[in-house]
Design an enzyme around this catalytic site. Structure first.
Site, PDB file in Angstrom:
ATOM      1  N   LEU A   1       1.661   0.735 109.599  1.00 13.54           N
ATOM      2  CA  LEU A   1       1.769   1.698 110.698  1.00 13.54           C
ATOM      3  C   LEU A   1       1.065   1.172 111.934  1.00 13.54           C
ATOM      4  O   LEU A   1       0.057   1.718 112.401  1.00 13.54           O
ATOM      5  CB  LEU A   1       1.198   3.049 110.264  1.00 13.54           C
ATOM      6  CG  LEU A   1       1.855   3.666 109.025  1.00 13.54           C
ATOM      7  CD1 LEU A   1       1.236   5.016 108.714  1.00 13.54           C
ATOM      8  CD2 LEU A   1       3.357   3.792 109.213  1.00 13.54           C
TER       9      LEU A   1
ATOM     10  N   CYS B   1       2.583   7.678 102.938  1.00 16.91           N
ATOM     11  CA  CYS B   1       1.260   7.134 103.257  1.00 16.91           C
ATOM     12  C   CYS B   1       0.350   7.317 102.049  1.00 16.91           C
ATOM     13  O   CYS B   1       0.414   8.333 101.351  1.00 16.91           O
ATOM     14  CB  CYS B   1       0.650   7.866 104.461  1.00 16.91           C
ATOM     15  SG  CYS B   1       1.563   7.667 105.994  1.00 16.91           S
TER      16      CYS B   1
ATOM     17  N   GLY C   1      19.220   5.863 106.493  1.00 15.09           N
ATOM     18  CA  GLY C   1      19.315   4.755 105.559  1.00 15.09           C
ATOM     19  C   GLY C   1      20.620   3.996 105.656  1.00 15.09           C
ATOM     20  O   GLY C   1      21.665   4.469 105.215  1.00 15.09           O
TER      21      GLY C   1
END
Length: 326
Positions: free
Chosen positions: A79, A136, A252
């Site tokens: 990130l 995360c 996607g």
């Protein structure tokens, strides 16, 4: 007599927020927005999704952190970004001044960090929606990714929803690397998510047979590109079937308008374009035009009429398909 194809009403809704059309950028693939604005007006898209914003500046992972794979791209960028203060000071105002609908992606290592990020965005002008990147690691739970556990995901979503204005939708971004994506999706909706985004990149590993080592310094990375589209379609299909009233952003492997149309038919009301932008900065506007043409060619007058249409019972037929073949 005019033979022009009739225009299609491309409007869609992300919860209660109206978007002019269903095409958005995917988080992490369009930079700050300034990069793409050199090629076209970002206002032509339904929305622009930012890279995932974190509390503190992050340099990202060590190189090498990207490698191509058959029909895909494997990345372990991390990130990388300037942090929330720089984002609020430089990036968001630039987007707001141009009236670009902006979905802000946020990521954190704890529930408290997600909450703090959402609180900093609460009064910031120009925020159309908040996308909660659940891929995360949770530092309070041995680094387990939030998205892999329904309860953990729901806790994050609930915390963000509690400090976010009612008029700003909270979108939970889900991972396909779970046993039951529907269970996680349901938990997020129960936790207060107004919409869902799927899929985040599934994890993969690529080994360089010349160096005899993993191609990425981090070993594993997120796989994107055409290779993951069937996985995205499957997840959208399953979640729409279980939660038909929940808005879904399909993400996607969208490279063409037909790819976008496939996700719409599976149940997505919006579609994000990501990896395609790396080699074709105009991909998003091209895909939007191709999607509109595909809808018009099949007799659709509204995008909304195509959302989830593939779920119709077998043998029920399709008025649009029948009319388009006349």
């Amino acid at each position: 007599m005019s033979l022009d194809v009739p225009a299609v009403d491309m409007r869609t809704y992300l919860a209660h927020v109206e978007l002019a059309n269903p095409v958005t950028t995917a988080a992490g693939c369009a930079g700050t927005g300034r990069e793409l604005s050199q090629f076209f007006d970002l206002g032509r898209l339904g929305a622009h999704t930012t890279r995932t914003i974190t509390m503190a500046p992050r340099a990202g992972r060590p190189t090498p952190r990207m490698t191509e794979t058959p029909s895909g791209l494997l990345n372990a960028v991390g990130l990388q970004g300037p942090g929330i203060e720089a984002f609020l000071g430089r990036e968001l105002p630039w987007l707001a001044q141009r009236s670009i609908r902006t979905v802000v992606s946020i990521g954190g290592g704890s529930v408290a960090e997600y909450t703090a990020l959402a609180r900093r965005l609460a009064d910031a002008p120009g925020v159309t929606a908040i996308e909660v990147n659940l891929a995360c690691p949770n530092i309070e739970d041995r680094g387990r990714v939030f998205a892999r556990d329904g309860a953990a995901s729901a806790e994050v979503v609930a915390s963000v929803r509690s400090v976010t204005r009612y008029d700003v939708p909270v979108v939970a971004k889900l991972s396909p690397d779970v046993t039951d994506v529907v269970a996680v999706a349901r938990a997020c909706v129960d936790g207060g998510a107004d919409a869902l985004s799927m899929i985040n990149n599934p994890l993969g590993v690529c080994i360089d047979v010349d160096t005899l080592r993993p191609a990425l310094a981090a070993v594993s990375g997120g796989l994107s590109g055409p290779a993951v589209r069937p996985l995205a379609v499957r997840c959208v299909w399953q979640v729409h079937a279980a939660l038909p009233g929940v808005p879904i952003v399909g993400v996607g492997g969208v490279m063409t308008g037909r790819d976008a149309f496939e996700l719409i038919l599976a149940g997505a009301c919006a579609v994000a374009v990501g990896t395609a932008l790396f080699h074709d900065p105009l991909a998003a506007v091209r895909i939007l035009k191709e999607l509109e043409d595909a809808l018009a060619a099949r007799g659709f007058q509204r995008l909304a009429d195509a959302v989830g249409l593939a779920h119709r019972p077998p043998g029920s037929g399709s008025r649009h398909l029948e009319e388009s073949s006349l």
